[in-house]
Design a protein around this motif. Sequence first.
Motif, mmCIF file in Angstrom:
data_model
loop_
_atom_site.group_PDB
_atom_site.id
_atom_site.type_symbol
_atom_site.label_atom_id
_atom_site.label_comp_id
_atom_site.label_asym_id
_atom_site.label_seq_id
_atom_site.Cartn_x
_atom_site.Cartn_y
_atom_site.Cartn_z
ATOM 1 N N GLY A 225 0.804 -1.612 0.202
ATOM 2 C CA GLY A 225 -0.057 0.487 0.196
ATOM 3 C C GLY A 225 0.764 1.130 0.089
ATOM 4 N N LYS A 226 -0.352 2.284 0.183
ATOM 5 C CA LYS A 226 0.774 3.951 -0.133
ATOM 6 C C LYS A 226 1.547 3.772 0.550
ATOM 7 N N LYS A 227 2.932 4.703 0.563
ATOM 8 C CA LYS A 227 3.811 4.662 2.086
ATOM 9 C C LYS A 227 4.135 3.661 2.875
ATOM 10 N N SER A 228 3.766 2.855 2.672
ATOM 11 C CA SER A 228 4.434 1.453 3.067
ATOM 12 C C SER A 228 5.677 0.423 2.738
ATOM 13 N N LYS A 229 6.895 0.128 3.854
ATOM 14 C CA LYS A 229 7.763 0.130 3.760
ATOM 15 C C LYS A 229 8.200 -1.194 4.244
ATOM 16 N N VAL A 230 8.715 -2.331 3.011
ATOM 17 C CA VAL A 230 9.138 -3.622 3.607
ATOM 18 C C VAL A 230 10.281 -3.562 3.617
ATOM 19 N N LYS A 231 11.363 -4.305 4.728
ATOM 20 C CA LYS A 231 12.662 -3.707 5.236
ATOM 21 C C LYS A 231 13.092 -4.513 4.281
ATOM 22 N N ILE A 232 14.335 -4.595 4.832
ATOM 23 C CA ILE A 232 15.605 -5.377 3.979
ATOM 24 C C ILE A 232 15.448 -6.893 4.282
ATOM 25 N N GLY A 233 14.910 -7.420 2.794
ATOM 26 C CA GLY A 233 15.542 -8.969 3.076
ATOM 27 C C GLY A 233 14.111 -9.534 3.196
ATOM 28 N N SER A 234 12.818 -8.696 3.233
ATOM 29 C CA SER A 234 11.619 -9.174 3.669
ATOM 30 C C SER A 234 11.489 -10.382 3.230
ATOM 31 N N LYS A 235 10.993 -11.371 3.043
ATOM 32 C CA LYS A 235 9.680 -12.750 2.403
ATOM 33 C C LYS A 235 8.385 -12.349 2.066
ATOM 34 N N ILE A 236 8.029 -11.829 0.981
ATOM 35 C CA ILE A 236 6.601 -11.441 1.613
ATOM 36 C C ILE A 236 6.380 -12.356 -0.096
ATOM 37 N N TYR A 237 5.259 -13.370 0.764
ATOM 38 C CA TYR A 237 5.039 -14.969 -0.741
ATOM 39 C C TYR A 237 3.285 -14.311 -0.908
ATOM 40 N N HIS A 238 3.018 -15.401 -2.072
ATOM 41 C CA HIS A 238 1.433 -14.875 -2.382
ATOM 42 C C HIS A 238 0.710 -14.503 -1.935
ATOM 43 N N ASN A 239 -0.451 -14.151 -2.023
ATOM 44 C CA ASN A 239 -1.645 -14.280 -1.714
ATOM 45 C C ASN A 239 -1.454 -12.771 0.128
ATOM 46 N N THR A 240 -0.726 -11.825 -0.663
ATOM 47 C CA THR A 240 -0.741 -11.022 0.934
ATOM 48 C C THR A 240 -0.977 -9.577 0.335
ATOM 49 N N SER A 241 -1.461 -9.052 1.197
ATOM 50 C CA SER A 241 -1.523 -7.448 0.873
ATOM 51 C C SER A 241 -1.876 -6.155 2.388
ATOM 52 N N ILE A 242 -1.278 -5.450 2.292
ATOM 53 C CA ILE A 242 -0.630 -5.112 2.961
ATOM 54 C C ILE A 242 -0.773 -2.780 3.135
ATOM 55 N N GLY A 243 -1.842 -2.542 4.114
ATOM 56 C CA GLY A 243 -2.766 -0.845 3.791
ATOM 57 C C GLY A 243 -1.495 -0.356 3.715
ATOM 58 N N GLU A 244 -2.466 1.085 3.522
ATOM 59 C CA GLU A 244 -0.946 2.111 3.322
ATOM 60 C C GLU A 244 -0.602 2.478 5.259
ATOM 61 N N VAL A 245 1.139 3.026 5.058
ATOM 62 C CA VAL A 245 1.839 3.273 5.737
ATOM 63 C C VAL A 245 2.076 2.398 6.899
ATOM 64 N N CYS A 246 2.172 1.077 6.893
ATOM 65 C CA CYS A 246 2.813 0.066 7.435
ATOM 66 C C CYS A 246 4.371 -0.108 6.812
ATOM 67 N N LYS A 247 4.896 -0.695 7.884
ATOM 68 C CA LYS A 247 5.811 -1.402 8.197
ATOM 69 C C LYS A 247 6.058 -2.501 8.134
ATOM 70 N N VAL A 248 6.264 -3.795 6.939
ATOM 71 C CA VAL A 248 6.526 -5.033 6.840
ATOM 72 C C VAL A 248 8.085 -5.350 7.174
ATOM 73 N N GLY A 249 8.388 -6.830 7.836
ATOM 74 C CA GLY A 249 9.509 -7.285 7.525
ATOM 75 C C GLY A 249 9.646 -9.160 8.050
ATOM 76 N N GLY A 250 10.460 -9.409 7.662
ATOM 77 C CA GLY A 250 10.241 -10.707 8.555
ATOM 78 C C GLY A 250 9.983 -11.941 7.291
ATOM 79 N N GLU A 251 9.121 -12.676 7.088
ATOM 80 C CA GLU A 251 8.194 -13.783 6.418
ATOM 81 C C GLU A 251 6.820 -13.826 6.885
ATOM 82 N N ILE A 252 5.671 -13.014 5.603
ATOM 83 C CA ILE A 252 4.398 -13.205 5.664
ATOM 84 C C ILE A 252 3.723 -13.720 4.318
#
Length: 402
Positions: A225-252
Amino acid sequence: MKNIVLFEDAGYTNFGPLTKTRPVFELKTGIFSIRERYSKLLKDYHFYYFYRKSFDTMMSDIGLKGIEKLPDGLPFLAINARIVPNKNFLKYFEIAVNQKSIPATDENEKLLMGVFTTKSDFVDAVKKGLKTNVQPLLEVLKYPWCITNSIGESIKTDANLLDKKQFSSSKLTGVILEKKEDVFIRKSAVIKAGVVLDATEGPVIIDEGAEIMYNSVIMGPAYIGKKSKVKIGSKIYHNTSIGEVCKVGGEIESTIIHGYSNKQHEGFLGHSYIGKWCNLGADTNNSDLKNNYSFVKVEINGELIDSGSLFVGMIMGDHSKTGINTMINTGTVIGVACNVYGEGFPPRYVEDFHWGGKEKLVIYPFKRTLETARTVMERRSITLQKYEEDILKKLYLKLKQE
């Protein structure tokens, strides 16, 4: 007939804490919320909404018209917001609009769709149900896992509703794109070197102002989503939706995260639905599959429901948090404004406003709950609104009465 009333019925209670702080049509199910998807699919129609009165100010703030704004005497098509607007829906929609067919219900006589000429008849149909033989093959969302199990298809549908002119995947340096034609990146997004965007199984959409940091992998269908940040080395797998202004990392994986929530450290999050203004502490992990491979059961409305699914993670209401190294069991429901921490697995159902974990859960004082919410929101330059306080207060008073 150009008027549509998108409504929620008593089925909203089956979505646990997620619909305690919003109408059911405000739930994000892919790139968009249910409401946003309907308004884009049926953009030539005038929309009005029927929802719980406690959300009047919230809906007004968003700029939505309640059913009371619909002029008397005008026919309208009522659509249950839990209906998935797929091809079967669109076929029945055309029939309903053009032929003014008999209202359709589910197997329990709950209204799904129908043409009405008076608001009172419509309200009675929503509250009391209808006897009819019309039960079309419509897909209806009944529980949170119905959403998480279909995130990928929703993202694919929503991708077709985007204005592709606002997206591009050119002029990227050191970025690997698989099936480049299905990778959509807003021009203001920042994609760092070493990132892999794989659209082999579905589109990857990176919205405006988002940042994908070094060496992250995103596999579609996926939306950032808008203005969201995916942190270094993140693993975002299929069927994932991240909303606006989020910070995500690790495995999702197979997860929806509403706006302004963080899961920015290591740890696994799968087949889960996370509300707004949540924070998962470092190394929070959830289970989404039982070791005996049996269907996951989830507590909904005080009853243990068999999901009929092997994969169900956690459901977390708005303003809730976990401490570092928190372990969350399969099919766990965490209410609104909770704080879960400590060793071992917490209970699989944590009521609203409770703090603690396996050893003990206590009700947190409401005044301090609001203080925390204000502090968190002010860090994002957002003020907790009076109507938001009122919604939380109503939930808190109900809890104390129980």
